[in-house]
Scaffold this motif. Structure first.
Motif, PDB file in Angstrom:
ATOM      1  N   SER A   1     167.637 -35.752 -86.322  1.00 21.71           N
ATOM      2  CA  SER A   1     168.119 -34.816 -85.316  1.00 21.71           C
ATOM      3  C   SER A   1     167.683 -35.211 -83.915  1.00 21.71           C
ATOM      4  CB  SER A   1     167.605 -33.402 -85.613  1.00 21.71           C
ATOM      5  OG  SER A   1     166.225 -33.313 -85.318  1.00 21.71           O
ATOM      6  N   GLY A   2     166.715 -36.132 -83.807  1.00 20.22           N
ATOM      7  CA  GLY A   2     166.238 -36.533 -82.498  1.00 20.22           C
ATOM      8  C   GLY A   2     165.204 -35.592 -81.918  1.00 20.22           C
ATOM      9  N   ARG A   3     164.809 -34.608 -82.674  1.00 22.33           N
ATOM     10  CA  ARG A   3     163.826 -33.645 -82.198  1.00 22.33           C
ATOM     11  C   ARG A   3     162.800 -33.434 -83.300  1.00 22.33           C
ATOM     12  NH1 ARG A   3     165.117 -28.454 -78.543  1.00 22.33           N
ATOM     13  NH2 ARG A   3     165.429 -30.037 -77.011  1.00 22.33           N
ATOM     14  N   TYR A   4     161.542 -33.553 -82.976  1.00 21.76           N
ATOM     15  CA  TYR A   4     160.483 -33.350 -83.954  1.00 21.76           C
ATOM     16  C   TYR A   4     160.141 -31.869 -83.970  1.00 21.76           C
ATOM     17  CZ  TYR A   4     156.334 -34.246 -86.711  1.00 21.76           C
ATOM     18  OH  TYR A   4     155.408 -34.277 -87.710  1.00 21.76           O
TER      19      TYR A   4
ATOM     20  N   PRO B   1     170.615 -31.873 -78.229  1.00 21.76           N
ATOM     21  CA  PRO B   1     169.335 -32.442 -78.643  1.00 21.76           C
ATOM     22  C   PRO B   1     169.427 -33.362 -79.862  1.00 21.76           C
ATOM     23  CG  PRO B   1     169.428 -30.122 -79.220  1.00 21.76           C
ATOM     24  CD  PRO B   1     170.654 -30.420 -78.406  1.00 21.76           C
ATOM     25  N   ALA B   2     170.567 -33.395 -80.546  1.00 25.35           N
ATOM     26  CA  ALA B   2     170.720 -34.297 -81.684  1.00 25.35           C
ATOM     27  C   ALA B   2     170.786 -35.741 -81.197  1.00 25.35           C
ATOM     28  CB  ALA B   2     171.991 -33.948 -82.454  1.00 25.35           C
ATOM     29  N   CYS B   3     170.600 -36.679 -82.104  1.00 22.60           N
ATOM     30  CA  CYS B   3     170.740 -38.089 -81.739  1.00 22.60           C
ATOM     31  C   CYS B   3     172.124 -38.307 -81.148  1.00 22.60           C
ATOM     32  CB  CYS B   3     170.547 -38.970 -82.960  1.00 22.60           C
ATOM     33  SG  CYS B   3     168.835 -39.054 -83.512  1.00 22.60           S
ATOM     34  N   PRO B   4     172.211 -39.067 -80.044  1.00 27.45           N
ATOM     35  CA  PRO B   4     173.494 -39.215 -79.363  1.00 27.45           C
ATOM     36  C   PRO B   4     174.506 -40.015 -80.173  1.00 27.45           C
ATOM     37  CG  PRO B   4     171.844 -40.627 -78.360  1.00 27.45           C
ATOM     38  CD  PRO B   4     171.131 -39.793 -79.377  1.00 27.45           C
ATOM     39  N   ASN B   5     175.780 -39.672 -79.953  1.00 27.77           N
ATOM     40  CA  ASN B   5     176.893 -40.451 -80.488  1.00 27.77           C
ATOM     41  C   ASN B   5     178.011 -40.407 -79.456  1.00 27.77           C
ATOM     42  OD1 ASN B   5     178.751 -38.189 -81.005  1.00 27.77           O
ATOM     43  ND2 ASN B   5     177.359 -37.641 -82.663  1.00 27.77           N
TER      44      ASN B   5
ATOM     45  N   ARG C   1     180.580 -38.735 -79.196  1.00 23.77           N
ATOM     46  CA  ARG C   1     181.121 -37.406 -78.892  1.00 23.77           C
ATOM     47  C   ARG C   1     180.075 -36.447 -78.316  1.00 23.77           C
ATOM     48  NH1 ARG C   1     182.955 -39.190 -83.543  1.00 23.77           N
ATOM     49  NH2 ARG C   1     181.607 -37.929 -84.841  1.00 23.77           N
ATOM     50  N   SER C   2     178.884 -36.925 -78.059  1.00 19.62           N
ATOM     51  CA  SER C   2     177.829 -36.063 -77.524  1.00 19.62           C
ATOM     52  C   SER C   2     178.186 -35.583 -76.118  1.00 19.62           C
ATOM     53  CB  SER C   2     176.500 -36.814 -77.451  1.00 19.62           C
ATOM     54  OG  SER C   2     176.050 -37.176 -78.727  1.00 19.62           O
ATOM     55  N   PRO C   3     177.868 -34.324 -75.802  1.00 21.10           N
ATOM     56  CA  PRO C   3     178.105 -33.847 -74.441  1.00 21.10           C
ATOM     57  C   PRO C   3     177.174 -34.566 -73.457  1.00 21.10           C
ATOM     58  CG  PRO C   3     176.970 -32.176 -75.744  1.00 21.10           C
ATOM     59  CD  PRO C   3     177.309 -33.295 -76.673  1.00 21.10           C
ATOM     60  N   THR C   4     177.649 -34.727 -72.250  1.00 25.33           N
ATOM     61  CA  THR C   4     176.867 -35.400 -71.216  1.00 25.33           C
ATOM     62  C   THR C   4     175.732 -34.496 -70.761  1.00 25.33           C
ATOM     63  OG1 THR C   4     178.844 -36.543 -70.477  1.00 25.33           O
ATOM     64  CG2 THR C   4     176.997 -36.480 -68.937  1.00 25.33           C
TER      65      THR C   4
ATOM     66  N   CYS D   1     165.620 -42.103 -82.984  1.00 24.45           N
ATOM     67  CA  CYS D   1     167.040 -41.824 -83.210  1.00 24.45           C
ATOM     68  C   CYS D   1     167.697 -43.132 -83.624  1.00 24.45           C
ATOM     69  CB  CYS D   1     167.713 -41.335 -81.934  1.00 24.45           C
ATOM     70  SG  CYS D   1     167.641 -39.578 -81.686  1.00 24.45           S
ATOM     71  N   PRO D   2     168.136 -43.253 -84.867  1.00 18.28           N
ATOM     72  CA  PRO D   2     168.772 -44.501 -85.308  1.00 18.28           C
ATOM     73  C   PRO D   2     169.981 -44.892 -84.450  1.00 18.28           C
ATOM     74  CG  PRO D   2     168.278 -43.114 -87.191  1.00 18.28           C
ATOM     75  CD  PRO D   2     167.996 -42.292 -85.964  1.00 18.28           C
ATOM     76  N   SER D   3     170.666 -43.920 -83.853  1.00 20.29           N
ATOM     77  CA  SER D   3     171.828 -44.264 -83.029  1.00 20.29           C
ATOM     78  C   SER D   3     171.428 -44.981 -81.738  1.00 20.29           C
ATOM     79  CB  SER D   3     172.646 -43.008 -82.706  1.00 20.29           C
ATOM     80  OG  SER D   3     171.908 -42.103 -81.917  1.00 20.29           O
ATOM     81  N   LEU D   4     170.169 -44.967 -81.374  1.00 19.85           N
ATOM     82  CA  LEU D   4     169.699 -45.689 -80.192  1.00 19.85           C
ATOM     83  C   LEU D   4     169.171 -47.089 -80.542  1.00 19.85           C
ATOM     84  CD1 LEU D   4     167.853 -42.872 -78.192  1.00 19.85           C
ATOM     85  CD2 LEU D   4     170.123 -43.849 -77.768  1.00 19.85           C
ATOM     86  N   ASP D   5     169.133 -47.426 -81.838  1.00 20.29           N
ATOM     87  CA  ASP D   5     168.688 -48.756 -82.248  1.00 20.29           C
ATOM     88  C   ASP D   5     169.720 -49.795 -81.829  1.00 20.29           C
ATOM     89  OD1 ASP D   5     166.483 -47.633 -83.446  1.00 20.29           O
ATOM     90  OD2 ASP D   5     167.229 -47.845 -85.503  1.00 20.29           O
TER      91      ASP D   5
END
Length: 161
Positions: free
Chosen positions: A10-13, A64-68, A70-73, A155-159
């Motif tokens: 989720s990108g948030r602990y 706050p979720a990991c970005p993709n 479609r994430s809002p700016t 966040c795996p999407s930032l790898d």
């Protein structure tokens, strides 16, 4: 174990303070100051950038979720690259390849949509592989500074490379 994976993706602990990183270590308290304009960053996330380095993003607003794609700016984002993946508290600077860029999507702090840092100083507080990183940082940009601490779950999407 499943609960931990959900928190990280989720990108948030959201659990108890991680072992070895309680109090300020497990919080994001970055503040930007550009003359009379001031503003916080409310959360941070990181990805593995290859060659033992990290990419860290601190945000105000957005999802706050990991970005993709479609994430809002978010309202603003500070992107840090070239940070060595370590818990060693030795400062890292632009001389070692650390870079920072501020994206102010709403113009709350600056009139330009992005600014590159002229000086960066990062001091690792704690780090776990594919878990989280905690940093103290000071960033100097044209006309202002960003300083404080951040706690960034993986966040795996930032790898990436």
């Amino acid at each position: 174990m499943r609960q931990r994976a959900i928190r990280r993706s989720s990108g948030r602990y959201s659990g108890p303070p991680p072992p070895g990183c309680a109090g300020a270590c497990a919080q994001t308290n970055l503040q930007a100051v550009f003359g009379a304009a001031r503003g916080p960053f409310e959360r941070a996330q990181h990805g593995n950038a290859g060659a033992g380095t990290l990419r860290v993003e601190a945000h105000l607003g957005g999802d706050p979720a990991c970005p993709n794609e479609r994430s809002p700016t978010p309202r603003r984002t500070l992107v840090l690259t070239g940070i060595r993946a370590t818990a060693d508290a030795t400062p890292q600077t632009e001389a070692e390849g650390v870079r920072a860029t501020l994206f102010d999507f709403t113009g709350d702090l600056v009139t330009l949509p992005l600014l590159r840092a002229t000086a960066v100083r990062v001091v690792p507080r704690a780090w776990t592989r594919d878990g989280w990183v905690s940093l103290d940082l000071s960033v100097t940009l044209p006309g202002g500074t960003i300083a404080g601490g951040l706690f960034a779950p993986h966040c795996p999407s930032l790898d990436g490379p």
